[in-house]
Design a protein around this motif. Structure first.
Motif, short mmCIF file in Angstrom:
data_model
loop_
_atom_site.label_atom_id
_atom_site.label_comp_id
_atom_site.label_asym_id
_atom_site.label_seq_id
_atom_site.Cartn_x
_atom_site.Cartn_y
_atom_site.Cartn_z
N SER A 1 38.08 50.61 38.05
CA SER A 1 37.64 49.29 38.48
C SER A 1 37.29 48.40 37.29
CB SER A 1 36.42 49.41 39.39
OG SER A 1 35.37 50.05 38.71
N GLN A 2 36.87 49.02 36.17
CA GLN A 2 36.58 48.22 34.98
C GLN A 2 37.85 47.61 34.42
OE1 GLN A 2 33.69 47.42 33.16
NE2 GLN A 2 32.76 47.92 35.12
N GLU B 1 40.47 46.92 36.18
CA GLU B 1 40.90 45.89 37.11
C GLU B 1 40.08 44.62 36.94
OE1 GLU B 1 40.98 47.52 41.05
OE2 GLU B 1 42.83 48.62 40.61
N GLY B 2 38.77 44.79 36.69
CA GLY B 2 37.93 43.63 36.44
C GLY B 2 38.44 42.85 35.23
N ALA B 3 38.85 43.58 34.19
CA ALA B 3 39.36 42.94 32.99
C ALA B 3 40.72 42.30 33.24
CB ALA B 3 39.46 43.96 31.85
N LEU B 4 41.52 42.96 34.06
CA LEU B 4 42.84 42.43 34.39
C LEU B 4 42.71 41.13 35.17
CD1 LEU B 4 45.69 44.27 34.26
CD2 LEU B 4 45.64 43.60 36.64
N ALA B 5 41.73 41.07 36.09
CA ALA B 5 41.53 39.88 36.90
C ALA B 5 41.11 38.69 36.04
CB ALA B 5 40.50 40.13 37.98
N LEU B 6 40.61 38.98 34.82
CA LEU B 6 40.25 37.90 33.90
C LEU B 6 41.35 37.65 32.89
CD1 LEU B 6 36.54 38.95 33.37
CD2 LEU B 6 37.32 36.89 34.52
N SER B 7 42.52 38.26 33.13
CA SER B 7 43.71 38.01 32.31
C SER B 7 43.61 38.53 30.88
CB SER B 7 44.06 36.52 32.27
OG SER B 7 44.51 36.11 33.52
N PHE B 8 42.76 39.52 30.63
CA PHE B 8 42.78 40.14 29.31
C PHE B 8 44.11 40.84 29.08
CE2 PHE B 8 38.05 40.24 29.90
CZ PHE B 8 37.73 39.49 28.79
N PRO C 1 46.50 43.90 27.53
CA PRO C 1 46.21 45.34 27.47
C PRO C 1 45.37 45.71 26.25
CG PRO C 1 48.49 45.01 28.11
CD PRO C 1 47.93 43.64 27.81
N GLN D 1 43.26 43.79 24.62
CA GLN D 1 41.88 43.30 24.81
C GLN D 1 41.13 44.17 25.81
OE1 GLN D 1 42.88 39.31 25.99
NE2 GLN D 1 42.30 38.43 24.02
N ARG D 2 41.85 44.61 26.85
CA ARG D 2 41.19 45.47 27.84
C ARG D 2 40.67 46.73 27.17
NH1 ARG D 2 45.68 43.86 31.42
NH2 ARG D 2 46.78 45.84 31.26
N VAL E 1 36.70 46.19 26.65
CA VAL E 1 36.07 46.71 27.86
C VAL E 1 36.06 48.24 27.89
CG1 VAL E 1 36.24 46.78 30.39
CG2 VAL E 1 36.69 44.65 29.17
N MET F 1 46.45 39.43 42.96
CA MET F 1 45.81 39.61 41.65
C MET F 1 46.71 40.37 40.68
SD MET F 1 43.00 38.62 40.16
CE MET F 1 43.99 38.28 38.71
N LEU G 1 47.31 43.46 40.81
CA LEU G 1 46.83 44.83 40.60
C LEU G 1 47.79 45.82 41.22
CD1 LEU G 1 43.03 44.27 41.38
CD2 LEU G 1 44.12 44.44 39.15
N PHE H 1 35.01 41.17 43.14
CA PHE H 1 35.22 42.50 43.71
C PHE H 1 34.04 42.96 44.54
CE2 PHE H 1 37.75 42.20 39.89
CZ PHE H 1 38.93 42.83 40.21
N ASN I 1 32.23 44.97 39.43
CA ASN I 1 33.00 45.28 38.22
C ASN I 1 32.57 44.46 37.01
OD1 ASN I 1 34.28 46.73 40.14
ND2 ASN I 1 36.33 45.97 39.75
N PHE J 1 31.05 44.12 33.29
CA PHE J 1 31.22 45.02 32.15
C PHE J 1 29.83 45.43 31.65
CE2 PHE J 1 34.94 42.02 31.64
CZ PHE J 1 35.79 42.83 32.39
N ASN K 1 28.95 46.92 29.06
CA ASN K 1 28.77 46.85 27.60
C ASN K 1 28.54 45.42 27.11
OD1 ASN K 1 31.53 46.65 28.52
ND2 ASN K 1 32.13 46.51 26.40
N VAL L 1 40.92 34.64 26.22
CA VAL L 1 42.15 34.39 26.96
C VAL L 1 42.52 32.91 26.94
CG1 VAL L 1 43.30 34.58 29.19
CG2 VAL L 1 41.75 36.39 28.43
#
Lengths: 218, 231, 262
Positions: free
Chosen positions: B115-116, B118-125, B127, B129-130, B134, C56, C58, C101, C105, C107, C109, C123
């Protein structure tokens, strides 16, 4: 210098003799580590004052210092200090066995802890005698879980036996060295030694990984 | 304590810098190789994964002593390049423990929840950067305890360097052995205590790092086992 | 707000999604106008969340086409033909879409503020100062201005979800996907988050696609409600009609069960 197949082939019998010694030490060392580790774990579980703390410190001490120095102590100090004289081979088995017992005791402890509390309570409810609880309820559940970890330590022991060349044990590497010394060529002998280690420990570790998938390891 | 205790202690202490350099150099190399090989094990490219796998299994499957002897005695005959003993030692310490560290890195990265990502993917990071922003910072916390154990193993392995005449602690002690037969217990006690102190230093440093890392992600640090009650 | 003659913001054309033998989405066709708030309801496992995950990026579609604002999302043009999108194409369209979500989700950190500024900086290429300003405005909006430097783990679930909403908004998306955003919250925190989302829906022209079990919320804020069952839309109507006068038996049963439960 290039690879000399003839020389390589000639060294193999000698190196294989060393391998036999390495395997003997590995098997005997494992037996020591498996039994002594279980004893350590059970003694620590009994929580006897002073004994518990001393054993804890001993285990941490052994785990924090090099096996090589421990081998030296056993081989050079014990004869004069305690009058215990052992062959290099026996010294090796005991040094490696005790060193790894300090690791396996942790494995056993985790394995015993992983047996659900309800099992103890059920055994108590049945009024099983304490010894019986251990031998027929707890250990039969704990031991299968710890097998993969014990297997991994046996593989580690196998790879650490060459340390014993420091006290003259003619193990796999020492035999390779002896074979190389005759003509001062080392490429072939050490490559063969390395391949033999790989040939045995890689399949063994695959086996352990398969075992890990079968049981719920700790 | 023997009469020449001072002489013995000072002789063994002369080996301490070499042990420390070997351990620090080996740890530095281990970190680099663990990250590189660990991420390579997770690569999308099959070729990269295979190369990393061969490195990891090859180094974990053979004995460290063999690796040391091969690099120090066999390799020079092949390529005509003789390594300085200390460097050969650092190289083997790093290569060997890097192979174990690679699995630590791989395991910790894979333990970061999907899910982490996916959270990063949803913000368009991207690969990269992810991974860098993250996943790795979270995996880092999981890596620290096993890396602490690995570094202690590495410290213990520095004793092997006595086999190729690096004048570290054990080698110094062995130089004393022929002439100080009666003082052997003392010699080994000094050696063992030095290793114990160094191991405690590594444990303490790792504990500090772990606390800082846990705080960064807002998690309570877990207590370590060794002297765990005090810390 | 909804006007079917506008070019659609999202268009689904006969979208199919299978996981192995399991068909979770079976020929979904739908147009969503810019600024429209569309809510997907239906029993769990009926394919609602899959739609959000497809938008999305995914998940990849098994068959069919998804378009965002007239350009393909699931596919791309190559040599005059539409072929399944590669990662580069997906990365290009993805920036227009945001998602909140069920499990937030966030982060762990990063601080709350960093959670919101990281993507705009990395981005979108905003300067840290610009991103910072944007983030603080959004924290104001979600009522958490004083929590900027906290770690997410120190916030309540409702606060974490507000941060997640601010984080998604910081990317200025055209489309915002809401995936059961209150399901993981304690009951007393649900109303606050839903109120915030209603306010955002009213004051922005973002197109919303929302999966929820909160029927009151769906009724209040939606322009359209789609009832899903077994991977298909069985009813598509404005909320006032769907909730008061469902035409389908399955919709009626579902609404009764949901209302009966809460």
């Amino acid at each position: 210098m290039t690879w000399d197949w003839q020389f390589a082939a000639n060294s193999v019998p000698l190196i294989l003799q060393g391998l036999l010694v390495t395997l003997q030490i590995t098997v005997l060392g494992s037996l020591v580590a498996y039994t002594l580790g279980l004893v350590f774990a059970l003694v620590r579980r009994a929580r006897i004052p002073v004994v518990d703390q001393l054993l804890f410190l001993f285990i941490e001490f052994v785990r924090s210092t090099p096996l090589l120095v421990q081998i030296f102590v056993l081989y050079y100090v014990f004869p004069s200090a305690f009058g215990i004289r052992m062959s290099a081979f026996v010294t090796g088995v005991i040094a490696i066995g005790v060193h790894y017992a300090c690791y396996t005791s942790e494995v056993y402890r985790a394995g015993i802890d992983a047996v659900p509390k309800g099992q103890w309570e059920a055994a108590t409810a049945l009024s099983l005698p304490r010894r019986r609880v251990w031998t027929s309820v707890i250990l039969p559940q704990a031991v299968p879980r710890v097998l993969p970890a014990l297997g991994n330590y046996t593989i580690s022991m196998f790879k650490e036996t060459p340390l014993l060349l420091a006290i003259g044990v003619v193990d796999l590497v020492n035999a390779a060295k002896a074979a190389g010394n005759e003509s001062y060529r080392f490429v072939e002998v050490y490559t063969i030694a390395g391949l033999l280690f790989l040939l045995l420990s890689y399949p063994a570790s695959l086996l352990v990984r398969r075992l890990e998938r079968r049981v719920e390891p700790v | 304590m023997p009469d020449n205790a001072n002489r013995i202690v000072s002789t063994i202490l002369e080996g301490l810098p070499f042990t420390v350099i070997a351990a620090v150099g080996g740890i530095a190399l281990t970190i680099v190789l663990s990250l590189a090989a660990g991420l390579a094990l997770l690569s999308r490219s099959r070729a990269v994964r295979v190369i990393a796998r061969v490195y990891v299994e090859g180094l974990r499957g053979t004995s460290e002593v063999v690796q040391l002897f091969w690099l120090y005695f066999a390799l020079p005959a092949l390529v005509g390049l003789q390594l300085v003993p200390l460097y050969a030692g650092i190289l083997v310490l790093g290569l060997n423990h890097g192979a174990y560290g690679a699995e630590i890195v791989r395991g910790a990265v894979r333990a970061v929840p999907r899910s982490q990502v996916e959270g990063a993917l949803a913000l368009s990071f991207t690969p990269a950067q992810r991974m860098r922003r993250v996943v790795l910072p979270q995996a880092f916390v999981e890596m620290l305890p096993p890396f602490g154990n690995l570094f202690i193993q590495l410290l213990k392995s520095t004793a092997l360097l006595s086999f190729i005449q690096v004048t570290e602690i054990v080698q110094r002690g062995e130089q004393l052995r022929p002439t100080h037969g009666a003082d052997l217990p003392f010699i080994y006690v000094v050696e063992l205590l030095l290793y114990l102190v160094l191991a405690l230093v590594i444990t303490a440093v790792m504990r500090l790092l772990e606390r800082a890392a846990c705080r960064r992600i807002g998690r309570e640090p877990v207590r370590n086992r060794f002297l765990g009650g005090v810390g | 707000m909804s006007n079917q003659s506008d070019p659609p913001m999202i268009r689904f054309d006969n979208v199919v999604k299978r996981f192995g033998d399991n068909t979770v989405l079976d020929g979904f066709t739908c147009r969503m106008a810019p600024g429209e708030f569309v809510t997907l309801i239906g029993p769990s496992g009926s394919g609602k969340t899959t739609i959000l995950r497809l938008v999305m990026t995914l998940e990849r579609v098994t068959d069919g086409l998804i378009e965002i604002d007239g350009s393909p999302l699931s596919h791309m043009h190559r040599g005059g033909k539409l072929v399944p999108a590669d990662e580069k194409h997906l990365a290009g369209v993805r920036t227009r879409i945001g998602m909140v979500f069920q499990q937030f989700n966030l982060f762990p950190n990063m601080t709350v503020l960093r959670n919101i500024t990281e993507a705009p900086v990395r981005v979108l290429g905003l300067t840290p100062a610009e991103a910072d300003e944007r983030a603080r405005d959004l924290l104001d909006l979600v009522g958490l201005a004083d929590k900027a430097d906290e770690h997410p783990s120190r916030l309540s679930g409702g606060q974490q979800q507000r941060v997640a909403i601010a984080r998604a908004l910081a990317m200025r998306p055209d489309v915002l996907l809401l995936d059961e955003v209150t399901s993981a919250l304690d009951p007393e925190l649900v109303a606050g988050v839903l109120g915030l989302l209603g306010h955002i829906a009213d004051t922005t022209d973002i197109t919303f696609l929302c999966v929820t079990h909160e029927m009151g919320f769906a009724r209040d804020v939606s322009d359209r409600v789609l009832m899903f069952d077994h991977g298909r839309v069985i009813e598509d109507a404005p909320p006032e009609r769907l909730f008061t006068d469902p035409r389908e038996e399955r919709t009626r049963e579902f609404l009764q069960a949901v209302v009966g439960r809460t």
